[in-house]
Design a protein around this motif. Structure first.
Motif, short mmCIF file in Angstrom:
data_model
loop_
_atom_site.label_atom_id
_atom_site.label_comp_id
_atom_site.label_asym_id
_atom_site.label_seq_id
_atom_site.Cartn_x
_atom_site.Cartn_y
_atom_site.Cartn_z
N ARG A 96 37.75 6.07 -53.81
CA ARG A 96 38.62 4.86 -53.86
C ARG A 96 37.98 3.99 -53.64
NH1 ARG A 96 43.03 6.18 -49.24
NH2 ARG A 96 41.73 6.76 -48.25
N THR A 97 38.14 2.45 -54.26
CA THR A 97 37.89 1.26 -54.58
C THR A 97 38.84 0.42 -53.95
OG1 THR A 97 36.47 1.95 -56.93
CG2 THR A 97 36.59 -0.35 -56.52
N ARG A 98 37.99 -0.61 -53.36
CA ARG A 98 38.65 -1.83 -52.94
C ARG A 98 37.88 -3.12 -52.60
NH1 ARG A 98 39.76 -1.78 -46.32
NH2 ARG A 98 40.97 -3.77 -46.14
N SER A 99 38.45 -4.08 -52.62
CA SER A 99 37.82 -5.51 -52.39
C SER A 99 38.53 -6.17 -51.21
CB SER A 99 37.95 -6.27 -53.95
OG SER A 99 36.92 -5.36 -54.83
N ILE A 100 37.72 -6.78 -51.00
CA ILE A 100 38.54 -7.56 -49.54
C ILE A 100 37.79 -8.58 -50.24
CG2 ILE A 100 36.27 -7.24 -48.11
CD1 ILE A 100 38.97 -7.55 -46.27
N GLY A 101 37.96 -9.79 -49.03
CA GLY A 101 38.20 -11.82 -48.96
C GLY A 101 37.38 -11.54 -47.62
N PHE A 102 35.95 -11.89 -47.37
CA PHE A 102 35.63 -12.71 -46.07
C PHE A 102 35.87 -13.94 -45.60
CE2 PHE A 102 33.30 -8.63 -47.83
CZ PHE A 102 33.33 -8.35 -46.15
N ASP A 103 36.37 -14.11 -44.07
CA ASP A 103 37.12 -15.37 -43.72
C ASP A 103 35.72 -16.43 -43.01
OD1 ASP A 103 39.84 -15.58 -44.12
OD2 ASP A 103 39.53 -13.51 -42.33
N THR A 104 34.24 -15.39 -42.79
CA THR A 104 33.64 -16.16 -41.88
C THR A 104 32.57 -15.10 -42.60
OG1 THR A 104 34.11 -14.48 -39.77
CG2 THR A 104 34.96 -16.66 -39.98
N VAL A 105 30.59 -15.50 -42.60
CA VAL A 105 30.23 -14.73 -43.29
C VAL A 105 28.84 -15.88 -42.38
CG1 VAL A 105 28.22 -14.29 -45.54
CG2 VAL A 105 31.42 -14.57 -45.64
N ILE A 106 27.93 -15.41 -42.06
CA ILE A 106 26.73 -15.93 -41.27
C ILE A 106 25.40 -14.70 -41.66
CG2 ILE A 106 26.00 -16.52 -38.80
CD1 ILE A 106 28.73 -16.17 -37.51
N GLY A 107 24.60 -15.85 -42.26
CA GLY A 107 23.01 -15.35 -42.38
C GLY A 107 22.47 -14.37 -41.38
N GLU A 108 21.94 -13.07 -41.71
CA GLU A 108 21.51 -12.76 -40.42
C GLU A 108 20.30 -11.62 -40.89
OE1 GLU A 108 22.55 -9.80 -36.44
OE2 GLU A 108 23.75 -11.51 -37.63
N VAL A 109 18.98 -11.33 -40.01
CA VAL A 109 18.11 -10.22 -40.84
C VAL A 109 18.30 -8.95 -40.00
CG1 VAL A 109 15.76 -10.17 -40.94
CG2 VAL A 109 16.10 -12.59 -41.11
N PHE A 110 18.68 -8.06 -40.31
CA PHE A 110 18.23 -7.31 -40.20
C PHE A 110 17.60 -6.38 -39.87
CE2 PHE A 110 22.51 -8.82 -40.31
CZ PHE A 110 23.39 -7.59 -39.86
N GLY A 111 16.28 -5.29 -39.56
CA GLY A 111 15.23 -5.03 -39.48
C GLY A 111 14.21 -5.98 -40.55
N GLU A 112 13.60 -5.00 -41.54
CA GLU A 112 13.15 -5.67 -42.73
C GLU A 112 14.19 -6.53 -43.66
OE1 GLU A 112 9.01 -5.66 -42.37
OE2 GLU A 112 9.96 -5.31 -40.67
N LEU A 113 14.78 -6.50 -43.13
CA LEU A 113 16.04 -6.65 -44.41
C LEU A 113 16.69 -8.30 -44.45
CD1 LEU A 113 17.37 -3.57 -46.39
CD2 LEU A 113 15.08 -4.84 -46.95
N ALA A 114 17.33 -9.02 -45.09
CA ALA A 114 17.85 -9.62 -45.07
C ALA A 114 19.43 -9.77 -45.38
CB ALA A 114 17.80 -10.97 -46.46
N GLY A 115 20.65 -10.26 -44.55
CA GLY A 115 21.76 -10.04 -44.80
C GLY A 115 22.85 -10.55 -44.09
N VAL A 116 23.39 -10.52 -44.38
CA VAL A 116 24.61 -11.12 -43.18
C VAL A 116 25.79 -10.73 -42.62
CG1 VAL A 116 25.30 -12.61 -45.71
CG2 VAL A 116 26.74 -10.96 -45.46
N ARG A 117 26.54 -11.30 -41.91
CA ARG A 117 28.48 -10.58 -40.71
C ARG A 117 28.71 -11.52 -41.77
NH1 ARG A 117 27.33 -7.86 -35.96
NH2 ARG A 117 25.33 -8.81 -35.89
N ALA A 118 29.28 -10.22 -41.85
CA ALA A 118 30.92 -11.12 -41.73
C ALA A 118 32.54 -10.52 -41.06
CB ALA A 118 31.23 -10.60 -43.86
#
Length: 271
Positions: free
Chosen positions: A116-138
């Protein structure tokens, strides 16, 4: 008229040369394309003055000079040593770009759960680095417990993924999005890939732990539907063809269905 061979080539906000084939031919590595003023304001290489008169800094703290010649791609370089690439600069560029692409409750496709496919909209999105990869916490308020989700972005094929043991312990769901096939596209196209087009999978799903998928997992409904469309159109993907010439075997398994549709059928595709 400027010769095509020496024409200045544009770089996107991640530092990669923009290429229609998304293959990053020739000068394919990411270079520094953002500088910092003393007040922390980010300055794009497109808006910076040539040289080092603006006293811009790199994310790593090094002084920058803007290289804006007529025969090469515009980029920054460290004033001392001349380094044109910087890991900290690339991670910061990816984090910042992802925050912009996912903010404003943009409709974001989540990895499938039980088909099943689902989409969502995030209210808060903050940039963060996880190990060796760039990412976000949402996080999205429509989720009852308002649990956060970490999203990491792969810009290289076979890039090591972060250890999710700590995420499991804290109940943090983790999504991996493969941007390697999209990294040489325009900013707008990359943003679309982040929101929906790029291949993605759960590294850990706190609510549905069994939803965690392996790269070799069977293809989803979107890819199966696309194969049916290809078979109906009599497009041979088993051997060399003009239509498949810009899609590698690795991209066929890593690109999301939407991007594959765009590559194969362009604007003529109808669902």
């Amino acid at each position: 008229m400027q010769n095509e061979a020496t024409k200045t080539v544009h770089r996107n906000s991640l530092g990669f040369v923009v290429s229609d084939s998304a293959q990053g031919r020739g000068d394919s590595g990411a270079k520094i394309v953002w500088g910092l003023r003393e007040d922390g304001t980010r300055v794009s290489i497109d808006d910076a003055k040539r040289g080092g008169a603006e006293h811009l800094k790199c994310e790593c703290g090094a002084d920058l000079v803007a290289r804006k010649g007529e025969t090469n791609t515009h980029h920054f370089a460290h004033a001392s040593g001349g380094a044109q690439a910087c890991r900290q600069a690339q991670l910061a560029a990816m984090c910042s770009f992802a925050v912009g692409a996912l903010s404003g409750k943009a409709d974001v496709r989540l990895p499938d759960v039980d088909g099943r496919t689902r989409s969502i909209g995030f209210d808060t999105v903050i940039g963060e680095v996880f190990g060796e990869l760039a990412g976000v916490r949402a996080a999205a308020s429509k989720i009852k417990s308002r649990r956060e989700v970490a999203i990491v972005f792969m810009l290289k094929h076979r890039q090591p993924l972060p250890d999710v043991a700590e995420s499991k312990a804290s109940g943090l769901s983790v999504i991996a999005i493969n941007l390697a096939p999209h990294r040489n596209l325009t900013d707008e196209q990359i943003a679309t890939a982040i929101r929906s087009g790029a291949s993605r999978r759960w590294l850990y799903n706190a609510r549905f732990p069994k939803a965690t998928t392996d790269p070799s997992a069977k293809e989803g409904a979107g890819r199966a539907e696309l194969r049916a469309r290809i078979n109906k159109s009599h497009i041979d993907l088993s051997g060399p063809s003009r239509i498949k010439s810009n899609i590698t075997d690795e991209e066929w398994t890593s690109l999301g269905p939407e991007e594959l549709r765009r590559r194969l059928f362009g604007d003529k595709y109808e669902r």
